[in-house]
Motif scaffolding. Structure first.
Motif, PDB file in Angstrom:
ATOM      1  N   UNK B  15      75.655 -35.817-107.999  1.00 46.49           N
ATOM      2  CA  UNK B  15      77.409 -34.931-107.695  1.00 46.49           C
ATOM      3  C   UNK B  15      78.011 -34.481-106.712  1.00 46.49           C
ATOM      4  N   UNK B  16      76.106 -34.345-106.198  1.00 47.40           N
ATOM      5  CA  UNK B  16      76.034 -33.491-105.176  1.00 47.40           C
ATOM      6  C   UNK B  16      76.630 -33.743-103.967  1.00 47.40           C
ATOM      7  N   UNK B  17      76.832 -33.144-102.967  1.00 47.37           N
ATOM      8  CA  UNK B  17      76.802 -33.589-101.493  1.00 47.37           C
ATOM      9  C   UNK B  17      75.184 -34.185-100.322  1.00 47.37           C
ATOM     10  N   UNK B  18      75.465 -34.313 -99.877  1.00 45.12           N
ATOM     11  CA  UNK B  18      74.186 -35.500 -99.218  1.00 45.12           C
ATOM     12  C   UNK B  18      74.906 -35.059 -97.598  1.00 45.12           C
ATOM     13  N   UNK B  19      73.699 -34.390 -96.782  1.00 45.83           N
ATOM     14  CA  UNK B  19      73.962 -34.042 -95.855  1.00 45.83           C
ATOM     15  C   UNK B  19      72.936 -34.140 -94.713  1.00 45.83           C
ATOM     16  N   UNK B  57      86.456 -37.316 -81.637  1.00 47.51           N
ATOM     17  CA  UNK B  57      86.403 -36.881 -82.846  1.00 47.51           C
ATOM     18  C   UNK B  57      87.166 -38.285 -82.968  1.00 47.51           C
ATOM     19  N   UNK B  58      87.185 -38.554 -82.642  1.00 46.65           N
ATOM     20  CA  UNK B  58      87.600 -40.332 -83.540  1.00 46.65           C
ATOM     21  C   UNK B  58      86.548 -40.667 -84.188  1.00 46.65           C
ATOM     22  N   UNK B  59      86.846 -41.065 -85.425  1.00 42.35           N
ATOM     23  CA  UNK B  59      86.562 -41.693 -86.077  1.00 42.35           C
ATOM     24  C   UNK B  59      86.816 -42.935 -87.028  1.00 42.35           C
ATOM     25  N   UNK B  60      86.041 -43.347 -87.507  1.00 47.99           N
ATOM     26  CA  UNK B  60      86.209 -45.015 -88.675  1.00 47.99           C
ATOM     27  C   UNK B  60      84.987 -44.841 -89.590  1.00 47.99           C
ATOM     28  N   UNK B  61      85.865 -45.078 -91.121  1.00 47.77           N
ATOM     29  CA  UNK B  61      85.021 -45.347 -92.038  1.00 47.77           C
ATOM     30  C   UNK B  61      84.570 -46.942 -92.600  1.00 47.77           C
ATOM     31  N   UNK B  62      83.956 -47.352 -93.292  1.00 50.23           N
ATOM     32  CA  UNK B  62      83.587 -48.545 -94.032  1.00 50.23           C
ATOM     33  C   UNK B  62      84.437 -47.676 -95.514  1.00 50.23           C
ATOM     34  N   UNK B  64      84.264 -48.735 -98.160  1.00 47.78           N
ATOM     35  CA  UNK B  64      83.631 -48.462 -99.638  1.00 47.78           C
ATOM     36  C   UNK B  64      83.188 -47.196 -99.489  1.00 47.78           C
ATOM     37  N   UNK B  65      83.394 -46.469 -98.689  1.00 44.63           N
ATOM     38  CA  UNK B  65      82.653 -45.009 -98.696  1.00 44.63           C
ATOM     39  C   UNK B  65      83.825 -44.064 -98.296  1.00 44.63           C
ATOM     40  N   UNK B  66      84.917 -44.846 -97.589  1.00 44.24           N
ATOM     41  CA  UNK B  66      85.553 -43.696 -97.039  1.00 44.24           C
ATOM     42  C   UNK B  66      86.079 -41.899 -97.609  1.00 44.24           C
ATOM     43  N   UNK B  67      86.632 -42.895 -99.007  1.00 42.12           N
ATOM     44  CA  UNK B  67      86.700 -41.519-100.066  1.00 42.12           C
ATOM     45  C   UNK B  67      85.977 -40.611-100.220  1.00 42.12           C
ATOM     46  N   UNK B  68      84.784 -40.894-100.005  1.00 40.31           N
ATOM     47  CA  UNK B  68      83.642 -39.248 -99.942  1.00 40.31           C
ATOM     48  C   UNK B  68      82.759 -39.209 -98.925  1.00 40.31           C
ATOM     49  N   UNK B  69      83.282 -39.521 -97.766  1.00 40.88           N
ATOM     50  CA  UNK B  69      82.408 -39.523 -96.130  1.00 40.88           C
ATOM     51  C   UNK B  69      83.553 -38.819 -95.561  1.00 40.88           C
ATOM     52  N   UNK B  70      82.448 -37.939 -94.178  1.00 38.65           N
ATOM     53  CA  UNK B  70      83.305 -37.593 -93.422  1.00 38.65           C
ATOM     54  C   UNK B  70      81.871 -37.245 -92.394  1.00 38.65           C
ATOM     55  N   UNK B  71      82.317 -37.822 -91.262  1.00 42.83           N
ATOM     56  CA  UNK B  71      81.292 -37.619 -89.905  1.00 42.83           C
ATOM     57  C   UNK B  71      81.363 -36.620 -88.932  1.00 42.83           C
ATOM     58  N   UNK B  72      81.085 -35.804 -88.736  1.00 35.84           N
ATOM     59  CA  UNK B  72      81.375 -34.517 -87.514  1.00 35.84           C
ATOM     60  C   UNK B  72      80.321 -35.078 -86.078  1.00 35.84           C
ATOM     61  N   UNK B  73      81.506 -34.229 -85.433  1.00 34.01           N
ATOM     62  CA  UNK B  73      80.089 -34.441 -83.818  1.00 34.01           C
ATOM     63  C   UNK B  73      80.409 -32.918 -83.880  1.00 34.01           C
ATOM     64  N   UNK B  79      74.607 -33.580 -81.376  1.00 38.66           N
ATOM     65  CA  UNK B  79      74.525 -33.706 -82.491  1.00 38.66           C
ATOM     66  C   UNK B  79      75.743 -33.918 -83.099  1.00 38.66           C
ATOM     67  N   UNK B  80      75.420 -35.279 -84.202  1.00 37.96           N
ATOM     68  CA  UNK B  80      76.550 -36.151 -84.499  1.00 37.96           C
ATOM     69  C   UNK B  80      75.957 -35.509 -86.459  1.00 37.96           C
ATOM     70  N   UNK B  81      77.149 -35.515 -87.450  1.00 33.40           N
ATOM     71  CA  UNK B  81      76.280 -35.278 -88.839  1.00 33.40           C
ATOM     72  C   UNK B  81      76.642 -36.164 -89.639  1.00 33.40           C
ATOM     73  N   UNK B  82      76.270 -36.411 -91.159  1.00 36.18           N
ATOM     74  CA  UNK B  82      77.259 -36.891 -92.125  1.00 36.18           C
ATOM     75  C   UNK B  82      76.952 -35.968 -93.350  1.00 36.18           C
ATOM     76  N   UNK B  83      78.195 -36.477 -93.784  1.00 34.77           N
ATOM     77  CA  UNK B  83      78.123 -36.082 -95.490  1.00 34.77           C
ATOM     78  C   UNK B  83      78.893 -36.544 -96.422  1.00 34.77           C
ATOM     79  N   UNK B  84      78.586 -37.290 -97.048  1.00 37.40           N
ATOM     80  CA  UNK B  84      78.765 -37.963 -98.951  1.00 37.40           C
ATOM     81  C   UNK B  84      78.852 -36.880-100.235  1.00 37.40           C
TER      82      UNK B  84
END
Lengths: 107, 121
Positions: B15-19, B57-62, B64-73, B79-84
């Motif tokens: 239930x937490x966020x993966x970063x 900053x333009x992004x495209x998400x799969x 299947x994961x879009x509702x939970x996903x943020x990718x930033x730069x 660096x760039x980052x993933x937050x799920x």
């Protein structure tokens, strides 16, 4: 979504033999097909891009062919260091997808 | 030669966020021809593309994961980052960052070594 299937799933090969791996796309992807090699406990590495262009420092025994929906990766004269799982990948349309992989084992 | 290195916690509770963060060296993250991507591999399974980001900053998400996903730069840190968010055991995987060549035929030409993230209480 473009679905990629690969065959065979697994192949056990004697060094010096030729290996052929096929990748089939669920729709026409032109030449937007690439191959990656993943050795155990390593990250995937680009092997072949745009169906048939070898990436830098890839040995010439690796080659690719095909277009549209049917593609082939060939390893001529397999070497022990080629033991790995090979994945195809399509970049014709989003989302990008990968095939399930073909594991090549050395006899 | 370009190198990518993933970093972040190896264990995340359900239930937490993966970063995760990917640090790029040997190339500017603002290179116009390249996008920056995340890919994951469930244990003993194949590869799943997660999404990509451009330096603008333009992004495209799969989907299947879009509702939970943020990718930033962060271009200042290269660096760039993933937050799920809302992770479950199904998100346990090795997470790779990769450089995506964004020419006519896009391909992942360089990958990080990958980092295993386990979702468990």
């Amino acid at each position: 979504e473009v679905v990629l299937t690969q065959s065979p799933d697994f192949q056990s090969v004697t060094p010096g033999e030729k290996v052929t791996i096929t990748c089939r796309a669920s729709q026409n992807i032109g030449t937007s097909l690439h191959w990656y090699q993943q050795k155990p406990d390593q990250s995937p590495k680009l092997l072949i891009k745009y169906v048939s262009q070898s990436f830098s420092e890839v040995p010439p025994r690796f080659s690719g062919s095909g277009s549209g929906t049917d593609f082939t990766l060939t390893i001529n004269s397999l070497e022990a260091e080629d033991a790995a799982t090979y994945y195809c990948h399509q970049s014709s349309s989003l989302p990008f997808t990968f095939g399930p992989g073909t594991k090549v084992d050395i006899k | 030669q370009v190198q990518l290195q993933e970093s972040g916690p190896g264990l995340v509770k359900p239930s937490q966020t993966l970063s995760l963060t990917c640090t790029v060296s040997g190339d500017s993250i603002k290179s116009g021809t390249y996008y920056w991507s995340w890919i994951r591999q469930h244990p003993g399974k194949g590869l799943e593309w997660i999404g990509y980001i451009y330096y603008s900053g333009n992004t495209y998400y799969n989907p299947s994961l879009k509702s939970r996903l943020t990718i930033s730069i962060d271009t200042s840190k290269n660096q760039f980052s993933l937050s799920l968010s809302s992770v479950t055991a199904a998100d346990t995987a090795v997470y790779y960052c990769a450089r995506l060549y964004y020419g006519p035929n896009k391909n992942f030409d360089y990958w990080g070594q990958g980092t295993l993230v386990t979702v468990s209480s």
